[in-house]
Write an enzyme that holds these catalytic residues in place. Structure first.
Site, PDB file in Angstrom:
ATOM      1  N   GLU A  46       0.825  -1.215   0.000  1.00 25.88           N
ATOM      2  CA  GLU A  46       0.000   0.000   0.000  1.00 25.88           C
ATOM      3  C   GLU A  46       0.855   1.260   0.000  1.00 25.88           C
ATOM      4  O   GLU A  46       0.530   2.240  -0.667  1.00 25.88           O
ATOM      5  CB  GLU A  46      -0.946   0.001   1.206  1.00 25.88           C
ATOM      6  CG  GLU A  46      -2.081  -1.017   1.121  1.00 25.88           C
ATOM      7  CD  GLU A  46      -2.988  -0.772  -0.073  1.00 25.88           C
ATOM      8  OE1 GLU A  46      -2.982   0.348  -0.622  1.00 25.88           O
ATOM      9  OE2 GLU A  46      -3.697  -1.703  -0.471  1.00 25.88           O
ATOM     10  N   TYR A 129      -6.446   6.936   3.721  1.00 25.71           N
ATOM     11  CA  TYR A 129      -6.614   5.854   2.771  1.00 25.71           C
ATOM     12  C   TYR A 129      -5.916   4.578   3.226  1.00 25.71           C
ATOM     13  O   TYR A 129      -6.517   3.504   3.276  1.00 25.71           O
ATOM     14  CB  TYR A 129      -6.092   6.238   1.378  1.00 25.71           C
ATOM     15  CG  TYR A 129      -5.892   4.983   0.559  1.00 25.71           C
ATOM     16  CD1 TYR A 129      -6.991   4.337   0.015  1.00 25.71           C
ATOM     17  CD2 TYR A 129      -4.638   4.387   0.440  1.00 25.71           C
ATOM     18  CE1 TYR A 129      -6.854   3.134  -0.663  1.00 25.71           C
ATOM     19  CE2 TYR A 129      -4.485   3.191  -0.230  1.00 25.71           C
ATOM     20  CZ  TYR A 129      -5.595   2.573  -0.783  1.00 25.71           C
ATOM     21  OH  TYR A 129      -5.453   1.381  -1.420  1.00 25.71           O
ATOM     22  N   ASP A 147      -9.459   5.638  -2.753  1.00 26.68           N
ATOM     23  CA  ASP A 147      -8.301   6.041  -3.552  1.00 26.68           C
ATOM     24  C   ASP A 147      -8.795   6.641  -4.865  1.00 26.68           C
ATOM     25  O   ASP A 147      -9.989   6.853  -5.047  1.00 26.68           O
ATOM     26  CB  ASP A 147      -7.393   4.825  -3.810  1.00 26.68           C
ATOM     27  CG  ASP A 147      -8.021   3.901  -4.826  1.00 26.68           C
ATOM     28  OD1 ASP A 147      -9.258   3.834  -4.870  1.00 26.68           O
ATOM     29  OD2 ASP A 147      -7.286   3.259  -5.595  1.00 26.68           O
TER      30      ASP A 147
END
Length: 376
Positions: A46, A129, A147
């Site tokens: 991520e 996020y 996102d």
DNA sequence: AATCCGTGGCA
DNA sequence: TTGCCAAGGAT
């Protein structure tokens, strides 16, 4: 299909998950169906994927996993090793925060990532996020990450007229209202896969979309006009001079940039300041040491997010006994590969050091193009 | 809230 | 060629 004919009805998460089960992308950091995801891999991927494409991340992810198999290994690694492994990926504050986060997980959480959105959010480099994404994907918490893909999908499905980034809270609300409690991680990844493969920025493949029927933008034929976006202004060209000093034993003069800001903590050859009104005619005054500086033809150009840069490259050979100026170091040419050099600096070194040979002089300019006639 | 952070790929 | 865009975060 749970929702066969309902134009205008709410999009059904079950329809999306059904599509995901058939069409999900196989990615190196994803657990196979039935496997338990590894929070370290989920987190690492991520961070790397922030504003960065899957294709660019893949080799870096593999290399990181090999060099730093777990969060402890990463936490114990020297900073230079982490920055060096990250070199070329961009957004280098991510690498600094990645390292800081690994240390924090070891020190504050005993080497295990915390299983709550709030605790994740408190770690370095983890924002709204990423906290939601890791919570949902690694820990099956019903979080709603948003996102760029999800912004696009949801703004189309619900025809969100508000422009980004102001529309973010509205979109988050729409997503949160749809998260299925039993598969929050798959739902998040399904939305991202849909955005990446079907609901693309240009020419979305609506005919293949599991949410075609409830999509309001599609119903109006306006899918490509979403998401609305606020206009952004472009940066002004900055110029500067870069100095490549080559010692007779083959070493190159380098220094390390300030830890924060542009290219923070990365290596560079000495340069002047980069300014819109930089006077290249007086560049030698900015040279790091006394030498017979030779101005190389052409320029090195590089475009950052917020401004384009044009560097004039100066080159000089100096005696092997030359000591490094204060705060600088000599790096053997063989050692350049291990330096955390951002691409702008790799272009400079290539411009100055690459042997032109009798190269075929490609039209597309691979090396040192004399790209300007330079009329006084 | 607006700006600052890289890089590569692709129409 | 130029512009857009990609699993954003920090300040």
């Amino acid at each position: 299909m749970v929702n066969p004919s309902g134009a205008g009805l709410k999009p059904d998460p079950a329809d999306l998950l059904c599509w995901y089960d058939r069409h999900r992308r196989r990615l190196p950091w994803r657990a196979l169906p039935g496997e338990t995801p590894d929070p370290y891999r989920v987190w690492l991927s991520e961070i790397m994927l922030q504003q960065t494409t899957v294709a660019a991340v893949a080799p870096y992810f593999a290399r990181f996993l090999e060099r730093f198999p777990g969060v402890e290994a990463l936490a114990e690694a020297p900073s230079e090793a982490v920055m060096g492994a990250w070199a070329g990926l961009g957004y280098y504050s991510r690498a600094r925060n990645l390292h800081a986060c690994a240390k924090a997980v070891v020190e504050r959480h005993g080497g295990r990532f915390p299983a709550s959105e709030e605790a994740l959010r408190a770690l370095p480099g983890i924002g709204d996020y990423t906290a939601a994404a890791v919570a949902a994907i690694a820990f099956q918490i019903p979080a709603a990450p948003v996102d760029g893909n999800i912004e696009r999908v949801m703004s189309r499905v619900f025809t969100v007229e508000e422009a980004l980034p102001k529309a973010k809270p509205v979109i988050k609300g729409h997503v949160a209202g749809l998260v299925p409690p039993d598969r929050p991680g798959d739902f998040a990844q399904a939305l991202m896969d849909l955005g990446a493969t079907i609901c693309t920025p240009k020419r979305p493949a609506c005919a293949l979309c599991p949410w075609m029927t409830p999509c309001r933008a599609r119903a109006e034929g306006l899918q490509e006009t979403f998401p609305r976006k606020a206009p952004k202004r472009e940066g002004e060209l900055r110029r500067g001079a870069a100095f490549v000093a080559l010692r007779n034993d083959g070493a190159v003069l380098l220094r390390t940039r300030e830890p924060k800001g542009l290219l923070g903590g990365m290596a560079e050859v000495p340069t002047s300041a980069w300014e819109a009104d930089y006077d290249v005619g007086k560049a030698v005054l900015d040279a790091p040491l006394d030498a017979r500086w030779q101005r190389l033809p052409g320029h090195v150009r590089h475009v950052f997010t917020h401004f384009p840069l044009e560097l004039t490259v100066y080159f000089a050979r100096v005696p092997a006994a030359t000591p490094p100026p204060e705060g600088m170091r000599w790096t053997p040419r063989a050692g350049l590969a291990d330096e955390p050099l951002p691409n702008a600096m790799r272009k400079v070194l290539s411009h100055a050091l690459d042997v032109p040979a009798a190269a075929p002089a490609r039209k597309g300019r691979k090396a040192a193009p004399p790209d300007e006639a330079e009329p006084a």
